[in-house]
Motif scaffolding. Structure first.
Motif, PDB file in Angstrom:
ATOM      1  N   GLY A 233      -9.166  23.961  24.318  1.00 13.08           N
ATOM      2  CA  GLY A 233      -9.516  24.554  23.043  1.00 13.08           C
ATOM      3  C   GLY A 233      -8.797  23.921  21.860  1.00 13.08           C
ATOM      4  O   GLY A 233      -9.419  23.616  20.842  1.00 13.08           O
ATOM      5  N   GLU A 234      -7.482  23.701  22.035  1.00 15.59           N
ATOM      6  CA  GLU A 234      -6.685  23.102  20.958  1.00 15.59           C
ATOM      7  C   GLU A 234      -7.199  21.711  20.632  1.00 15.59           C
ATOM      8  O   GLU A 234      -7.327  21.333  19.463  1.00 15.59           O
ATOM      9  N   ILE A 235      -7.491  20.958  21.697  1.00 11.35           N
ATOM     10  CA  ILE A 235      -7.958  19.593  21.504  1.00 11.35           C
ATOM     11  C   ILE A 235      -9.286  19.608  20.759  1.00 11.35           C
ATOM     12  O   ILE A 235      -9.490  18.848  19.809  1.00 11.35           O
ATOM     13  N   TYR A 236     -10.161  20.519  21.178  1.00 10.18           N
ATOM     14  CA  TYR A 236     -11.487  20.562  20.546  1.00 10.18           C
ATOM     15  C   TYR A 236     -11.366  20.927  19.068  1.00 10.18           C
ATOM     16  O   TYR A 236     -12.055  20.364  18.218  1.00 10.18           O
TER      17      TYR A 236
ATOM     18  N   ARG B  53      -3.499  13.378  32.047  1.00 12.64           N
ATOM     19  CA  ARG B  53      -3.450  14.158  33.285  1.00 12.64           C
ATOM     20  C   ARG B  53      -4.026  15.521  32.968  1.00 12.64           C
ATOM     21  O   ARG B  53      -3.580  16.179  32.025  1.00 12.64           O
ATOM     22  N   ALA B  54      -5.034  15.919  33.707  1.00 15.23           N
ATOM     23  CA  ALA B  54      -5.650  17.212  33.434  1.00 15.23           C
ATOM     24  C   ALA B  54      -5.642  18.057  34.700  1.00 15.23           C
ATOM     25  O   ALA B  54      -5.853  17.555  35.793  1.00 15.23           O
ATOM     26  N   ARG B  55      -5.358  19.328  34.508  1.00 20.17           N
ATOM     27  CA  ARG B  55      -5.282  20.252  35.638  1.00 20.17           C
ATOM     28  C   ARG B  55      -5.967  21.521  35.176  1.00 20.17           C
ATOM     29  O   ARG B  55      -5.699  21.990  34.052  1.00 20.17           O
ATOM     30  N   ILE B  56      -6.847  22.024  36.005  1.00 17.99           N
ATOM     31  CA  ILE B  56      -7.527  23.246  35.585  1.00 17.99           C
ATOM     32  C   ILE B  56      -6.671  24.445  35.964  1.00 17.99           C
ATOM     33  O   ILE B  56      -6.255  24.584  37.111  1.00 17.99           O
ATOM     34  N   ILE B  57      -6.395  25.247  34.951  1.00 19.67           N
ATOM     35  CA  ILE B  57      -5.579  26.427  35.217  1.00 19.67           C
ATOM     36  C   ILE B  57      -6.315  27.661  34.706  1.00 19.67           C
ATOM     37  O   ILE B  57      -7.176  27.559  33.845  1.00 19.67           O
ATOM     38  N   SER B  58      -5.954  28.785  35.240  1.00 17.06           N
ATOM     39  CA  SER B  58      -6.528  30.030  34.746  1.00 17.06           C
ATOM     40  C   SER B  58      -5.422  30.859  34.133  1.00 17.06           C
ATOM     41  O   SER B  58      -4.370  31.050  34.741  1.00 17.06           O
ATOM     42  N   LYS B  59      -5.675  31.297  32.919  1.00 16.07           N
ATOM     43  CA  LYS B  59      -4.687  32.151  32.264  1.00 16.07           C
ATOM     44  C   LYS B  59      -5.174  33.586  32.282  1.00 16.07           C
ATOM     45  O   LYS B  59      -5.014  34.333  31.307  1.00 16.07           O
TER      46      LYS B  59
ATOM     47  N   ARG C 159      -6.802  36.808  31.862  1.00 11.99           N
ATOM     48  CA  ARG C 159      -7.589  37.401  30.781  1.00 11.99           C
ATOM     49  C   ARG C 159      -7.847  36.392  29.669  1.00 11.99           C
ATOM     50  O   ARG C 159      -8.823  36.475  28.949  1.00 11.99           O
ATOM     51  N   TYR C 160      -6.939  35.432  29.533  1.00  8.58           N
ATOM     52  CA  TYR C 160      -7.055  34.466  28.440  1.00  8.58           C
ATOM     53  C   TYR C 160      -7.819  33.207  28.838  1.00  8.58           C
ATOM     54  O   TYR C 160      -7.703  32.168  28.218  1.00  8.58           O
ATOM     55  N   GLY C 161      -8.594  33.346  29.908  1.00 10.30           N
ATOM     56  CA  GLY C 161      -9.544  32.291  30.222  1.00 10.30           C
ATOM     57  C   GLY C 161      -9.086  31.199  31.155  1.00 10.30           C
ATOM     58  O   GLY C 161      -7.944  31.180  31.610  1.00 10.30           O
ATOM     59  N   ARG C 162     -10.036  30.307  31.396  1.00  4.89           N
ATOM     60  CA  ARG C 162      -9.794  29.185  32.296  1.00  4.89           C
ATOM     61  C   ARG C 162      -9.971  27.912  31.495  1.00  4.89           C
ATOM     62  O   ARG C 162     -10.924  27.779  30.739  1.00  4.89           O
ATOM     63  N   MET C 163      -9.087  26.992  31.668  1.00  3.72           N
ATOM     64  CA  MET C 163      -9.167  25.782  30.846  1.00  3.72           C
ATOM     65  C   MET C 163      -8.413  24.642  31.506  1.00  3.72           C
ATOM     66  O   MET C 163      -7.757  24.838  32.529  1.00  3.72           O
ATOM     67  N   ARG C 164      -8.524  23.468  30.896  1.00  2.00           N
ATOM     68  CA  ARG C 164      -7.747  22.332  31.385  1.00  2.00           C
ATOM     69  C   ARG C 164      -6.380  22.335  30.704  1.00  2.00           C
ATOM     70  O   ARG C 164      -6.289  22.543  29.494  1.00  2.00           O
ATOM     71  N   GLU C 165      -5.380  22.097  31.503  1.00  4.20           N
ATOM     72  CA  GLU C 165      -4.043  21.903  30.945  1.00  4.20           C
ATOM     73  C   GLU C 165      -3.829  20.396  30.935  1.00  4.20           C
ATOM     74  O   GLU C 165      -3.885  19.756  31.988  1.00  4.20           O
TER      75      GLU C 165
END
Length: 424
Positions: free
Chosen positions: A350-353, A387-393, A395-401
């Motif tokens: 999200g931040e990157i976008y 380096r990208a890793r998919i993480i789930s936060k 309630r705060y969603g799923r995204m790439r870290e």
DNA sequence: GTCAATTCACATGAAAGAGACCACGGTCTAGTG
DNA sequence: CTAGACCGTGGTCTCTTTCATGTGAATTGACGA
């Protein structure tokens, strides 16, 4: 304008970080003369290049014999089983196949047996990476010209069938990096190729598929799998000792005597063994180390050169990718770079976008959708730039870290290159 | 405190559109004898 | 009459969008002890 004379031709562009500090315009002629006179490092550099085919292949006797046994029936005019070879990069797959088929062709020619071998690398961009292109390329290697585009694929199939049938012989089709083709063109092309013999009257075809991807067969359609992998061969990685042996043999041919610092080969093979026994990479490392020593006008290739070579290869790779990357992807990478330079270790899609959208507005670009950006991010990950890793936060969603994985040494140059390219 | 349902922020997949590039056949046009 | 220019149609290919579905753990809220 230090080094501008080297950079005038786009294709031979040498990144600024490679330029010799001590090379000024006035010393140019002397440098070239000195370079010619002091050919003390390389005897025959070609030997270390990836496309060089040595006369004898070491540590692959078993595999050569296996390939030979499978392909031998072609000499009697019989169709062979399709062969599927897999193993990691730099394990000698292509080399072994080319070597064996060459010898086979040699015998066939001597005895006047009609055998034809066609080798196609399916990874080559705009050559054989789609169904149409592969067929066109194959037809071309049988002497039939096919336009780069414009014809229906069915028609190209027909032309291909015709031209193959007109050879009236056993044809061995070697499809290197077949996994790349599958990824882009799907199972259909392979299915059609495996069934091609039922369409042919006068000729026969045997397929040899080569893949770097060990899990490739899992992705294959079962119909294709059973017919493509009638015979399977796995190429294990070379171990450190084997790589040492290969390096030693090649370096005897490539370098003058006593040019290599003792222990250099061992170090080089240790590097390569760490990289999963990739002999190609080991040879490249040795060659680049030699080139660096040569450029520094040294009499010997030192272990220090090896370290520099490793760095240089990686930097060159990154620099090349960044320079040739499409503008939109460059903006995305630049956004990541900015976040990284704000001394942030990790950031999220999200931040990157958000930053990317801002940059697009500033640059007057129409921003891509988040869907597309997501794909670009996974491309960047595959290229090893991030380096990208998919993480789930939760309630705060799923995204790439995401974190940047470009070396700090080359970072300023990459930033500058991107800024210049984007006009920032 | 426990546990199932909900929620978020994307990831991922599939299909289709836009635009570039190309071949091919038909039509038009200017030049030639 | 003919060669070449031009145009429309139909094809591939790449990049992209749109729409739909999937994902996984934090959070929420009902429930029982």
């Amino acid at each position: 304008m230090k080094g501008a004379w080297l950079g005038t031709k786009a294709k031979a562009y040498i990144p600024p970080f490679l330029l010799e500090e001590n090379m000024k315009e006035e010393g140019l002629v002397e440098y070239f003369e000195h370079f010619l006179e002091n050919n003390t490092i390389f005897k025959k550099k070609l030997v270390l290049q990836s496309h060089y085919a040595p006369n004898t292949i070491t540590h692959r006797d078993e595999q050569i014999n296996a390939v030979a046994k499978i392909l031998a029936p072609t000499l009697r005019g019989e169709q062979t089983s399709n062969l599927f070879i897999y193993g990691k990069t730099g394990t000698g797959k292509t080399l072994v196949v080319k070597h064996t088929t060459e010898k086979l062709l040699h015998i066939a020619q001597q005895r006047d047996i009609k055998v034809k071998v066609v080798y196609v690398n399916c990874k080559l961009k705009r050559v054989a990476d789609t169904e149409y292109r592969l067929l066109a390329q194959l037809a071309r290697s049988f002497g039939k010209e096919i336009p780069a585009t414009g014809l229906p694929t069915d028609e190209v199939y027909n032309v291909f069938y015709e031209v193959i049938d007109s050879t009236r012989c056993i044809n061995i089709l070697v499809l290197d990096e077949i996994d790349q083709l599958m990824e882009r063109a799907g199972n259909d092309i392979l299915y059609n190729l495996t069934r091609i013999n039922s369409e042919l009257k006068e000729s026969r075809i045997s397929l040899v598929g080569i893949s770097n991807d060990l899990s490739f067969t899992d992705k294959l359609d079962p119909r294709v799998k059973s017919s493509l992998s009638e015979e399977e061969l796995v190429f294990p990685p070379y171990n450190a000792l084997q790589i040492q042996d290969i390096l030693r043999r090649r370096s005897d041919l490539a370098f003058h005597e006593n040019v290599l610092e003792p222990g250099l080969i061992e170090k080089c093979s240790a590097y390569a063994a760490r990289e999963h026994g990739d002999a190609r990479r080991a040879l490249e490392l040795l060659r680049v180390a030699g080139e660096i020593a040569e450029r520094e006008c040294q009499q010997q290739v030192l272990i220090a050169h090896l370290d520099k070579a490793e760095q240089k290869i990686e930097n060159d790779r990154v620099y090349h990718i960044v320079r040739t990357y499409p503008k939109q992807s460059q903006v995305i990478l630049y956004a990541i770079l900015c976040l990284h330079l704000k001394k942030r270790e990790l950031f999220f899609t999200g931040e990157i976008y958000e930053l990317y959208e801002y940059l697009c507005k500033k640059l007057n670009f129409r921003p891509l959708t988040q869907r597309r950006v997501s794909d670009v991010l996974s491309e960047l990950d595959m290229l090893g730039l991030i380096r990208a890793r998919i993480i789930s936060k939760g309630r705060y969603g799923r995204m790439r870290e995401i974190s940047l994985s470009i070396g700090e040494t080359i970072l300023p140059l990459i930033k500058k290159t991107l800024e210049e390219s984007l006009g920032l």
